[in-house]
Design a protein around this motif. Structure first.
Motif, PDB file in Angstrom:
ATOM      1  N   SER A  34       0.825  -1.215   0.000  1.00 31.14           N
ATOM      2  CA  SER A  34       0.000   0.000   0.000  1.00 31.14           C
ATOM      3  C   SER A  34       0.856   1.260   0.000  1.00 31.14           C
ATOM      4  CB  SER A  34      -0.937  -0.003   1.212  1.00 31.14           C
ATOM      5  OG  SER A  34      -1.876  -1.035   1.119  1.00 31.14           O
ATOM      6  N   GLY A  35       1.898   1.273   0.811  1.00 35.77           N
ATOM      7  CA  GLY A  35       2.781   2.425   0.845  1.00 35.77           C
ATOM      8  C   GLY A  35       3.496   2.642  -0.472  1.00 35.77           C
ATOM      9  N   HIS A 150       8.605   4.696   8.113  1.00 35.71           N
ATOM     10  CA  HIS A 150       7.995   4.733   9.435  1.00 35.71           C
ATOM     11  C   HIS A 150       8.775   5.731  10.277  1.00 35.71           C
ATOM     12  CE1 HIS A 150       6.256   3.728  13.239  1.00 35.71           C
ATOM     13  NE2 HIS A 150       7.446   3.477  13.740  1.00 35.71           N
ATOM     14  N   ARG A 195       0.854  12.118   5.206  1.00 33.27           N
ATOM     15  CA  ARG A 195      -0.280  11.297   5.635  1.00 33.27           C
ATOM     16  C   ARG A 195       0.160   9.868   5.913  1.00 33.27           C
ATOM     17  NH1 ARG A 195      -2.569   8.055   1.445  1.00 33.27           N
ATOM     18  NH2 ARG A 195      -1.809   8.622  -0.642  1.00 33.27           N
ATOM     19  N   LYS A 196      -0.580   9.234   6.797  1.00 35.47           N
ATOM     20  CA  LYS A 196      -0.348   7.838   7.126  1.00 35.47           C
ATOM     21  C   LYS A 196      -0.907   6.947   6.031  1.00 35.47           C
ATOM     22  CE  LYS A 196       1.113   8.415  11.511  1.00 35.47           C
ATOM     23  NZ  LYS A 196       2.398   7.931  12.041  1.00 35.47           N
ATOM     24  N   VAL A 197      -0.230   5.835   5.783  1.00 37.82           N
ATOM     25  CA  VAL A 197      -0.711   4.867   4.808  1.00 37.82           C
ATOM     26  C   VAL A 197      -0.743   3.486   5.456  1.00 37.82           C
ATOM     27  CG1 VAL A 197       0.091   6.199   2.826  1.00 37.82           C
ATOM     28  CG2 VAL A 197       1.600   4.477   3.839  1.00 37.82           C
ATOM     29  N   HIS A 198      -1.439   2.577   4.823  1.00 38.94           N
ATOM     30  CA  HIS A 198      -1.559   1.212   5.331  1.00 38.94           C
ATOM     31  C   HIS A 198      -0.215   0.487   5.227  1.00 38.94           C
ATOM     32  CE1 HIS A 198      -5.827   1.538   5.906  1.00 38.94           C
ATOM     33  NE2 HIS A 198      -6.023   1.869   4.654  1.00 38.94           N
ATOM     34  N   PRO A 199       0.026  -0.589   5.965  1.00 38.44           N
ATOM     35  CA  PRO A 199      -0.951  -1.203   6.870  1.00 38.44           C
ATOM     36  C   PRO A 199      -1.023  -0.481   8.212  1.00 38.44           C
ATOM     37  CG  PRO A 199       1.060  -2.512   6.843  1.00 38.44           C
ATOM     38  CD  PRO A 199       1.235  -1.411   5.837  1.00 38.44           C
ATOM     39  N   PHE A 200      -2.234  -0.223   8.665  1.00 39.29           N
ATOM     40  CA  PHE A 200      -2.522   0.307   9.997  1.00 39.29           C
ATOM     41  C   PHE A 200      -1.903   1.685  10.241  1.00 39.29           C
ATOM     42  CE2 PHE A 200      -1.834  -4.385  10.377  1.00 39.29           C
ATOM     43  CZ  PHE A 200      -3.173  -4.733  10.339  1.00 39.29           C
ATOM     44  N   GLY A 201      -1.650   2.437   9.163  1.00 43.14           N
ATOM     45  CA  GLY A 201      -1.057   3.757   9.338  1.00 43.14           C
ATOM     46  C   GLY A 201       0.352   3.721   9.877  1.00 43.14           C
ATOM     47  N   PHE A 202       1.037   2.612   9.687  1.00 43.58           N
ATOM     48  CA  PHE A 202       2.379   2.449  10.247  1.00 43.58           C
ATOM     49  C   PHE A 202       3.402   3.296   9.499  1.00 43.58           C
ATOM     50  CE2 PHE A 202       6.394   0.061  10.893  1.00 43.58           C
ATOM     51  CZ  PHE A 202       6.426   0.071  12.289  1.00 43.58           C
ATOM     52  N   THR A 204       4.401   6.595   6.809  1.00 44.11           N
ATOM     53  CA  THR A 204       4.003   7.963   6.474  1.00 44.11           C
ATOM     54  C   THR A 204       4.538   8.328   5.099  1.00 44.11           C
ATOM     55  OG1 THR A 204       3.947   8.683   8.778  1.00 44.11           O
ATOM     56  CG2 THR A 204       4.199  10.400   7.118  1.00 44.11           C
TER      57      THR A 204
END
Length: 211
Positions: A34-35, A150, A195-202, A204
């Motif tokens: 995702s990132g 991260h 902004r935070k991105v997946h997984p789980f906003g881990f 940025t």
């Protein structure tokens, strides 16, 4: 926060990623998916010359649009060998070159690239400030630097856990206590997106325009 001595070294990083290279895609492809897609979508807003710093095994190479002429660099020859294989196997004709190179000493002229991308690198390099200066130098004025990493959580249980874990995970080429402000407060940039991105906003995503 002051940093007078690096807790990592280039030799340490080379050694760590020589070990990771054979299994890197199998272990990290899904975790970083995702990132990686978010970073490549941001890059694909541009056309022209793109530099991928820390291209690794080339996971992102196929994500870049045909309007971008891609150059990749990495410190690890083992990781680069995988990237070369991917570019050849998938016939990625817009990948112009893949070089073994230190991110703190990029062998390119000033203002060469329209967009510069680096994923999961600046928070582990022994000299992140020097690396960022190099990213700035080779990016054109008005161009964009896209970083995916991260960054440290300053509060709560996760913040405490990162501080405790930091000395132990360095052996794997990680530095979990790296603050995002160390990047966003640099002179000469405008933060276009954070902004935070997946997984789980881990992770940025940072989009930084050079001004």
């Amino acid at each position: 926060m002051t940093h007078t001595k690096s807790d990592l070294s280039h030799d340490h990083i080379r050694s760590a990623y020589a070990k990771w290279a054979p299994i890197y895609n199998a272990v990290f492809s899904l975790i970083f998916y995702s990132g990686r897609k978010a970073a490549s979508r941001a890059a694909n807003r541009y056309s022209g010359q793109l530099l991928d710093v820390g291209v690794g095994t080339g996971l992102a190479l196929a994500d870049y649009g045909a309007q971008l002429q891609v150059t990749g660099v990495d410190l690890s020859p083992e990781m680069l060998a995988k990237a070369h294989e991917k570019a050849a196997k998938e016939n990625l004709s817009n990948v112009l070159a893949l070089h073994e190179m230190d991110a703190t000493n990029l062998q390119f002229a000033d203002e060469t690239f329209d967009v510069t991308v680096s994923m999961f690198v600046i928070t582990i390099t022994p000299e992140p400030d020097k690396m960022f200066a190099e990213l700035m130098r080779v990016t054109k004025h008005g161009g964009e630097i896209i970083l995916l990493n991260h960054y440290a959580e300053s509060k709560g249980f996760i913040g405490w856990l990162e501080r405790v874990a930091a000395p132990h995970v360095a052996r794997f080429g990680l530095r979990p206590n790296f603050a995002v402000e160390r990047i966003t407060q640099k002179p000469g940039i405008v933060v276009e997106e954070q902004r935070k991105v997946h997984p789980f906003g881990f992770f940025t995503l940072l989009r930084l325009r050079k001004v």
